[in-house]
Write a protein that holds these residues in place. Structure first.
Motif, PDB file in Angstrom:
ATOM      1  N   ASP A 391       0.789  -1.231   0.000  1.00 25.20           N
ATOM      2  CA  ASP A 391       0.000   0.000   0.000  1.00 25.20           C
ATOM      3  C   ASP A 391       0.819   1.278   0.000  1.00 25.20           C
ATOM      4  OD1 ASP A 391       0.955  -0.422   2.521  1.00 25.20           O
ATOM      5  OD2 ASP A 391      -0.992  -0.434   3.526  1.00 25.20           O
ATOM      6  N   PHE A 392       2.145   1.168   0.060  1.00 26.03           N
ATOM      7  CA  PHE A 392       2.995   2.368   0.053  1.00 26.03           C
ATOM      8  C   PHE A 392       3.400   2.779  -1.362  1.00 26.03           C
ATOM      9  CE2 PHE A 392       5.839  -1.252   0.118  1.00 26.03           C
ATOM     10  CZ  PHE A 392       6.774  -0.921  -0.851  1.00 26.03           C
ATOM     11  N   VAL A 393       3.194   1.912  -2.345  1.00 28.51           N
ATOM     12  CA  VAL A 393       3.709   2.164  -3.692  1.00 28.51           C
ATOM     13  C   VAL A 393       3.039   3.377  -4.333  1.00 28.51           C
ATOM     14  CG1 VAL A 393       3.922   1.231  -6.025  1.00 28.51           C
ATOM     15  CG2 VAL A 393       4.425  -0.216  -4.052  1.00 28.51           C
ATOM     16  N   LEU A 394       1.719   3.410  -4.313  1.00 27.18           N
ATOM     17  CA  LEU A 394       0.992   4.580  -4.809  1.00 27.18           C
ATOM     18  C   LEU A 394       0.810   5.548  -3.650  1.00 27.18           C
ATOM     19  CD1 LEU A 394      -1.722   2.797  -6.994  1.00 27.18           C
ATOM     20  CD2 LEU A 394       0.418   3.858  -7.754  1.00 27.18           C
ATOM     21  N   PRO A 395       1.268   6.784  -3.788  1.00 28.33           N
ATOM     22  CA  PRO A 395       1.303   7.711  -2.645  1.00 28.33           C
ATOM     23  C   PRO A 395      -0.062   8.293  -2.296  1.00 28.33           C
ATOM     24  CG  PRO A 395       2.112   8.794  -4.611  1.00 28.33           C
ATOM     25  CD  PRO A 395       1.858   7.374  -5.001  1.00 28.33           C
ATOM     26  N   GLY A 396      -0.951   7.427  -1.778  1.00 30.20           N
ATOM     27  CA  GLY A 396      -2.264   7.915  -1.389  1.00 30.20           C
ATOM     28  C   GLY A 396      -2.710   7.440  -0.026  1.00 30.20           C
ATOM     29  N   TYR A 397      -1.907   6.570   0.607  1.00 25.15           N
ATOM     30  CA  TYR A 397      -2.306   6.029   1.899  1.00 25.15           C
ATOM     31  C   TYR A 397      -2.165   7.109   2.986  1.00 25.15           C
ATOM     32  CZ  TYR A 397      -3.271   2.277   5.194  1.00 25.15           C
ATOM     33  OH  TYR A 397      -3.866   1.481   6.135  1.00 25.15           O
ATOM     34  N   PRO A 398      -3.110   7.187   3.928  1.00 22.92           N
ATOM     35  CA  PRO A 398      -3.118   8.283   4.916  1.00 22.92           C
ATOM     36  C   PRO A 398      -1.829   8.447   5.713  1.00 22.92           C
ATOM     37  CG  PRO A 398      -5.203   7.099   4.988  1.00 22.92           C
ATOM     38  CD  PRO A 398      -4.312   6.333   4.063  1.00 22.92           C
ATOM     39  N   THR A 399      -1.180   7.341   6.102  1.00 22.29           N
ATOM     40  CA  THR A 399       0.047   7.480   6.896  1.00 22.29           C
ATOM     41  C   THR A 399       1.178   8.111   6.079  1.00 22.29           C
ATOM     42  OG1 THR A 399       0.502   5.157   6.382  1.00 22.29           O
ATOM     43  CG2 THR A 399      -0.419   5.631   8.549  1.00 22.29           C
ATOM     44  N   HIS A 413       8.944  13.530   0.701  1.00 24.68           N
ATOM     45  CA  HIS A 413       8.223  14.102  -0.437  1.00 24.68           C
ATOM     46  C   HIS A 413       7.627  13.012  -1.328  1.00 24.68           C
ATOM     47  CE1 HIS A 413      12.266  13.075  -1.845  1.00 24.68           C
ATOM     48  NE2 HIS A 413      11.708  12.901  -3.026  1.00 24.68           N
ATOM     49  N   PHE A 414       6.681  13.440  -2.166  1.00 19.65           N
ATOM     50  CA  PHE A 414       6.171  12.624  -3.257  1.00 19.65           C
ATOM     51  C   PHE A 414       6.831  13.129  -4.538  1.00 19.65           C
ATOM     52  CE2 PHE A 414       2.192  12.345  -0.520  1.00 19.65           C
ATOM     53  CZ  PHE A 414       2.570  11.123   0.008  1.00 19.65           C
ATOM     54  N   GLY A 415       7.328  12.224  -5.350  1.00 21.14           N
ATOM     55  CA  GLY A 415       8.089  12.610  -6.531  1.00 21.14           C
ATOM     56  C   GLY A 415       7.223  13.148  -7.651  1.00 21.14           C
ATOM     57  N   LYS A 416       7.876  13.787  -8.567  1.00 23.41           N
ATOM     58  CA  LYS A 416       7.213  14.352  -9.734  1.00 23.41           C
ATOM     59  C   LYS A 416       6.609  13.262 -10.606  1.00 23.41           C
ATOM     60  CE  LYS A 416       8.235  17.233 -13.783  1.00 23.41           C
ATOM     61  NZ  LYS A 416       9.300  17.981 -14.512  1.00 23.41           N
ATOM     62  N   TYR A 417       7.221  12.089 -10.597  1.00 21.20           N
ATOM     63  CA  TYR A 417       6.784  10.999 -11.470  1.00 21.20           C
ATOM     64  C   TYR A 417       5.982   9.940 -10.718  1.00 21.20           C
ATOM     65  CZ  TYR A 417      10.236  13.295 -14.364  1.00 21.20           C
ATOM     66  OH  TYR A 417      10.949  14.242 -15.065  1.00 21.20           O
ATOM     67  N   LEU A 418       5.309  10.330  -9.657  1.00 24.48           N
ATOM     68  CA  LEU A 418       4.370   9.511  -8.874  1.00 24.48           C
ATOM     69  C   LEU A 418       5.049   8.443  -8.027  1.00 24.48           C
ATOM     70  CD1 LEU A 418       1.329   9.050  -8.281  1.00 24.48           C
ATOM     71  CD2 LEU A 418       1.331   7.320 -10.087  1.00 24.48           C
ATOM     72  N   LEU A 419       5.905   7.629  -8.637  1.00 21.22           N
ATOM     73  CA  LEU A 419       6.495   6.497  -7.917  1.00 21.22           C
ATOM     74  C   LEU A 419       7.851   6.808  -7.292  1.00 21.22           C
ATOM     75  CD1 LEU A 419       5.617   3.532 -10.327  1.00 21.22           C
ATOM     76  CD2 LEU A 419       4.335   4.377  -8.357  1.00 21.22           C
ATOM     77  N   ASN A 420       8.470   7.924  -7.637  1.00 18.55           N
ATOM     78  CA  ASN A 420       9.786   8.253  -7.076  1.00 18.55           C
ATOM     79  C   ASN A 420       9.624   9.085  -5.797  1.00 18.55           C
ATOM     80  OD1 ASN A 420       8.781  10.379  -8.679  1.00 18.55           O
ATOM     81  ND2 ASN A 420      10.809  11.276  -8.914  1.00 18.55           N
ATOM     82  N   HIS A 421       9.017   8.447  -4.792  1.00 21.31           N
ATOM     83  CA  HIS A 421       8.766   9.142  -3.532  1.00 21.31           C
ATOM     84  C   HIS A 421       9.643   8.574  -2.415  1.00 21.31           C
ATOM     85  CE1 HIS A 421       6.394   5.630  -2.373  1.00 21.31           C
ATOM     86  NE2 HIS A 421       5.691   5.760  -3.479  1.00 21.31           N
ATOM     87  N   SER A 422       9.572   9.196  -1.258  1.00 14.78           N
ATOM     88  CA  SER A 422      10.476   8.868  -0.149  1.00 14.78           C
ATOM     89  C   SER A 422      10.301   7.452   0.390  1.00 14.78           C
ATOM     90  CB  SER A 422      10.258   9.862   0.999  1.00 14.78           C
ATOM     91  OG  SER A 422      10.590  11.166   0.603  1.00 14.78           O
ATOM     92  N   PHE A 423       9.136   6.848   0.199  1.00 15.95           N
ATOM     93  CA  PHE A 423       8.815   5.575   0.837  1.00 15.95           C
ATOM     94  C   PHE A 423       9.117   4.358  -0.049  1.00 15.95           C
ATOM     95  CE2 PHE A 423       6.037   9.015   2.042  1.00 15.95           C
ATOM     96  CZ  PHE A 423       6.154   9.048   3.417  1.00 15.95           C
ATOM     97  N   MET A 424       9.433   4.605  -1.326  1.00 15.99           N
ATOM     98  CA  MET A 424       9.537   3.502  -2.281  1.00 15.99           C
ATOM     99  C   MET A 424      10.686   2.547  -1.951  1.00 15.99           C
ATOM    100  SD  MET A 424       8.276   1.955  -4.850  1.00 15.99           S
ATOM    101  CE  MET A 424       7.194   3.109  -5.688  1.00 15.99           C
TER     102      MET A 424
END
Length: 446
Positions: A391-399, A413-424
């Motif tokens: 559930d962390f892959v798409l950056p929409g989960y509340p936590t 942060h959430f990346g410009k290209y959706l998947l390149n975010h801090s949690f990936m």
């Protein structure tokens, strides 16, 4: 036909995810209506057991929150986090892991994320490092918690082939190992805060600089009178659930062959029933003895989060289960040989569905029965259980959203290209290592 049905399922999930909140649930119902009335698909059983567990656990956690028990736990956690600020990248995820393991829901960690961010910032440690793995560790703990809906769903699906104690013996050490692997990845993640151009630019604003240097304290004000007792009641019930899971003979037995939502075919009380009964009994005890009211419980933020989770699971799991039930033979024929030759590949399917469903319980309920039907050994299914944490892959989960918002430096942060975010990266590493560790442990324990 199966591809058209799958396209409808995927569209419902994607639209529901964008709607957020109860979106997955209501869009799941729309797709289910299309399945039933247009494609004439026979509806599967609704996920009543998972819904009731979520409702029971979250209601009890909300009761703990209303009684002040959550504030007491946060103060204890805050002392731990502030005691060794230089180790916040390690202590942060371990604390969020323990909180979720104890309560069965990652929503309990919202109060900890601002503390983790503030401690890291004060020490000039990049908050992204601690926050990203802290969120991931909380998610992993759901698949190691004795009171989570996902764990109860797995117990029900395995139907006596793996009890609660076995699942805990595999998943607790496996997910801790996975968390530590994520910590190692995050230890030097990104630029040091005092060399980050984004942070340095923000620090030129005197208002922002003053805000950064202001403490966020969770421990201001007196605790509610029943705070400590509420934690004791909650902890006692969690221990009772583990005890019953380890020694099911403690439960009464009834006539075999007559099953229902509470009793299995062997006449034994289901583990899901035990969790529901004991959790709501704990909620009653907290209301009676800890100076809180049912009205305060209904207003607690955790209660609202839980209500949304119930609706989301209701629609999306019922839709997914109906799709799986209708197309079981095709799916088994397509995946059977691959999965039997390399059982670990089923973990990929669990992870991908976890990405789409945003729920460990929903993913477990929707796909684990297929693993049983494919003949995957129960110890292997338990080893793969942490893979439902996609559930962390798409950056929409509340936590994830909360962690980004609480980081005042902007490093998380959430990346410009959706998947390149801090949690990936910490998420992928932690889940993969947890599954590998799970297979290793299941091989040792049998």
């Amino acid at each position: 036909m199966i591809w058209l049905e799958f396209a409808i399922l995927l569209a419902a999930i994607l639209v529901g995810a964008r709607m957020k909140g109860i979106g997955l649930g209501v869009m799941g119902m729309v797709a289910l209506a299309v399945y039933i009335f247009v494609f004439r698909m026979r509806p599967a059983d609704p996920p009543i057991d998972v819904m009731l567990i979520i409702l029971a656990v979250v209601t009890t956690a909300a009761t703990l929150q209303a009684a002040g028990g959550m504030d007491y736990l946060v103060r204890l956690a805050e002392k731990i986090l502030r005691s060794k600020p230089s180790l916040i990248v390690l202590l942060g995820p371990l604390v969020t892991y323990c909180f979720t393991l104890f309560a069965g829901t990652s929503h309990i960690t919202y109060s900890l994320l601002p503390v983790i961010s503030e401690v890291a910032t004060k020490k000039r440690i990049r908050p992204e490092r601690a926050l990203s793995i802290s969120v991931i560790s909380a998610h992993l703990a759901i698949t190691a918690s004795p009171v989570s809906a996902a764990t109860a769903a797995l117990i029900t699906i395995l139907n006596g082939q793996a009890d609660l104690l076995y699942i805990l013996k595999i998943c607790i050490p496996a997910t801790i190992i996975g968390t530590l692997a994520g910590v190692a990845v995050c230890w030097k993640k990104g630029k040091e805060l005092d060399k980050d151009p984004v942070f340095l630019e923000r620090m030129k604003d005197p208002v922002f600089a003053a805000d950064i240097n202001t403490d966020i304290r969770q421990s201001d004000g007196p605790l509610k009178p029943g705070a400590k007792l509420s934690v004791l009641i909650f902890a006692t019930v969690v221990l009772l659930i583990v005890l019953v899971g380890a020694y099911p003979n403690l439960l009464p037995s009834f006539e075999a062959g007559k099953s229902n939502l509470a009793i299995d075919l062997k006449g034994h009380v289901k583990m899901a029933t035990v969790i529901e009964l004991l959790m709501l009994s704990a909620a009653a005890a907290i209301i009676l003895f800890c100076k809180t009211t049912a009205a305060e419980v209904a207003k607690a933020p955790l209660f609202t989060s839980g209500s949304q989770a119930v609706i989301a699971v209701f629609g999306v799991v019922w839709m997914s289960a109906t799709f799986m039930q209708t197309n079981t033979l095709v799916i088994e024929h397509t995946l059977g040989d691959i999965v039997r030759a390399a059982p670990w590949t089923f973990a990929i399917a669990l992870f991908v569905l976890g990405i789409l469903l945003f729920s460990q319980a929903a993913t477990t309920k929707a796909l684990m029965p297929l693993g049983v039907a494919l003949g995957i050994l129960p110890p292997h299914l338990v080893a793969m259980f942490p893979a439902v944490n996609g559930d962390f892959v798409l950056p929409g989960y509340p936590t994830l959203l909360a962690a980004v918002n609480f980081d005042r430096t902007g490093s998380t942060h959430f990346g410009k290209y959706l998947l390149n975010h801090s949690f990936m990266i910490p998420g992928l590493v932690s889940v993969a290592v947890s599954v590998i560790a799970g297979f290793f442990l299941s091989g040792i324990l049998g």
